[in-house]
Scaffold this motif. Structure first.
Motif, PDB file in Angstrom:
ATOM      1  N   UNK A  28      17.780  -4.434  -0.444  1.00 26.94           N
ATOM      2  CA  UNK A  28      17.818  -3.158  -0.159  1.00 26.94           C
ATOM      3  C   UNK A  28      16.201  -3.283   0.039  1.00 26.94           C
ATOM      4  N   UNK A  29      16.479  -2.432   1.513  1.00 25.22           N
ATOM      5  CA  UNK A  29      14.792  -2.589   2.546  1.00 25.22           C
ATOM      6  C   UNK A  29      13.986  -1.133   2.284  1.00 25.22           C
ATOM      7  N   UNK A  30      13.398  -1.500   2.241  1.00 29.80           N
ATOM      8  CA  UNK A  30      12.031  -1.212   2.320  1.00 29.80           C
ATOM      9  C   UNK A  30      11.097  -0.453   4.095  1.00 29.80           C
ATOM     10  N   UNK A  31      10.978   0.625   4.382  1.00 26.84           N
ATOM     11  CA  UNK A  31      10.052   0.316   5.973  1.00 26.84           C
ATOM     12  C   UNK A  31       8.610   1.627   5.746  1.00 26.84           C
ATOM     13  N   UNK A  88       5.853   0.784   9.848  1.00 30.50           N
ATOM     14  CA  UNK A  88       6.905  -0.267  10.134  1.00 30.50           C
ATOM     15  C   UNK A  88       7.280  -1.331   9.887  1.00 30.50           C
ATOM     16  N   UNK A  89       5.746  -1.763   8.861  1.00 31.03           N
ATOM     17  CA  UNK A  89       6.531  -2.414   8.036  1.00 31.03           C
ATOM     18  C   UNK A  89       7.646  -2.913   7.097  1.00 31.03           C
ATOM     19  N   UNK A  90       8.108  -3.369   7.146  1.00 25.81           N
ATOM     20  CA  UNK A  90       9.939  -3.705   6.547  1.00 25.81           C
ATOM     21  C   UNK A  90       9.107  -4.423   4.806  1.00 25.81           C
ATOM     22  N   UNK A  91       9.628  -4.476   3.757  1.00 24.79           N
ATOM     23  CA  UNK A  91       9.982  -5.505   2.517  1.00 24.79           C
ATOM     24  C   UNK A  91      10.961  -5.335   1.983  1.00 24.79           C
ATOM     25  N   UNK A  92      11.744  -6.683   2.335  1.00 27.28           N
ATOM     26  CA  UNK A  92      12.567  -6.573   1.429  1.00 27.28           C
ATOM     27  C   UNK A  92      13.241  -7.059   0.454  1.00 27.28           C
ATOM     28  N   UNK A 123       0.534  -1.235   0.003  1.00 28.23           N
ATOM     29  CA  UNK A 123       0.037  -0.237  -0.114  1.00 28.23           C
ATOM     30  C   UNK A 123       1.175   1.065  -0.083  1.00 28.23           C
ATOM     31  N   UNK A 124       0.078   2.305  -0.219  1.00 30.75           N
ATOM     32  CA  UNK A 124       0.657   3.549   0.031  1.00 30.75           C
ATOM     33  C   UNK A 124       2.475   3.763  -1.323  1.00 30.75           C
ATOM     34  N   UNK A 125       1.774   3.740  -2.099  1.00 31.92           N
ATOM     35  CA  UNK A 125       3.062   3.632  -3.147  1.00 31.92           C
ATOM     36  C   UNK A 125       3.823   2.549  -4.032  1.00 31.92           C
ATOM     37  N   UNK A 160       7.155   5.302   2.891  1.00 31.23           N
ATOM     38  CA  UNK A 160       8.195   4.578   2.593  1.00 31.23           C
ATOM     39  C   UNK A 160       9.312   5.282   3.085  1.00 31.23           C
ATOM     40  N   UNK A 161      10.458   4.740   3.747  1.00 30.42           N
ATOM     41  CA  UNK A 161      11.911   5.190   4.313  1.00 30.42           C
ATOM     42  C   UNK A 161      12.488   3.979   3.247  1.00 30.42           C
ATOM     43  N   UNK A 162      13.579   4.332   2.882  1.00 25.23           N
ATOM     44  CA  UNK A 162      14.340   3.026   2.013  1.00 25.23           C
ATOM     45  C   UNK A 162      15.747   3.209   2.664  1.00 25.23           C
TER      46      UNK A 162
END
Length: 194
Positions: A139-142, A147-151, A9-11, A170-172
């Motif tokens: 590479x990571x997204x948060x 605070x959910x993360x995607x790698x 979500x959100x992007x 999202x931060x990366x």
């Protein structure tokens, strides 16, 4: 490769996988390593002026003045190799870019902490295309709220596109890793608003 959004979500983050053949990847990596005027990145952190081990270079359609971390960089003229890569990336992302920030990480002990590419001089909700050459890196997204993360592992010759509201929500980050001994060059194609 089928275009799937990595974010729930959100992007939108689209991973195209490897878009360059092995020989092309090696050719472009060597060209950029040897012919880009790399400089240590500069930043002001807690009032201190620091220089990173990571090297950077900034290119564009014009001499854009790009400011982040209270340091200004002036865009250099495109090289033939960068124009070639820009064309390849644009054909995949179906958009055009007017600038590119390059990062050179000498090994895995150089990385980037959590951040957003949301400078006012960048097109809001625009596309940022990230092309990786060299060492494979995590590479990571948060998400900024949940605070959910995607790698994802970014392999050499691969393309990742961030667009939509990604930079707002999202931060990366590129985490450091002692296991990675080889260098990586990352090209982030963007649209600069002058």
């Amino acid at each position: 490769m089928l275009e799937n959004n990595l974010l729930p979500y959100d992007g939108q983050v689209i991973y195209y996988g490897k878009i360059l053949q092995t020989e092309e990847t090696h050719h472009f990596f060597t060209q950029l390593m040897n012919h880009i005027p790399w400089k240590a990145d500069e930043a002001f952190i807690y009032g201190k002026h620091i220089f990173t081990k990571r090297k950077v270079a900034w290119f564009g359609d014009a001499a854009y003045a790009y400011e982040y971390s209270r340091t200004t960089r002036v865009a250099l003229q495109w090289t033939p190799s960068l124009l070639n890569l820009k064309s390849i990336v644009e054909s995949h992302c179906k958009t055009t870019y007017n600038s590119c920030l390059l990062n050179l990480y000498h090994h895995g002990e150089e990385g980037m902490t959590w951040h957003q590419d949301d400078e006012k001089t960048m097109a809001k909700n625009g596309s940022i295309a990230s092309l990786s050459l060299g060492a494979e890196r995590l590479f990571k997204f948060k998400h900024t709220k949940s605070k959910e993360t995607i790698n994802i592992n970014l392999e050499t010759g691969s393309l990742l596109e961030m667009k939509g509201e990604t930079q707002s929500h999202w931060w990366h980050a590129l985490p450091k890793s002692k296991k990675v001994k080889e260098p990586r060059i990352n090209l982030t194609f963007r649209n600069f608003i002058s």
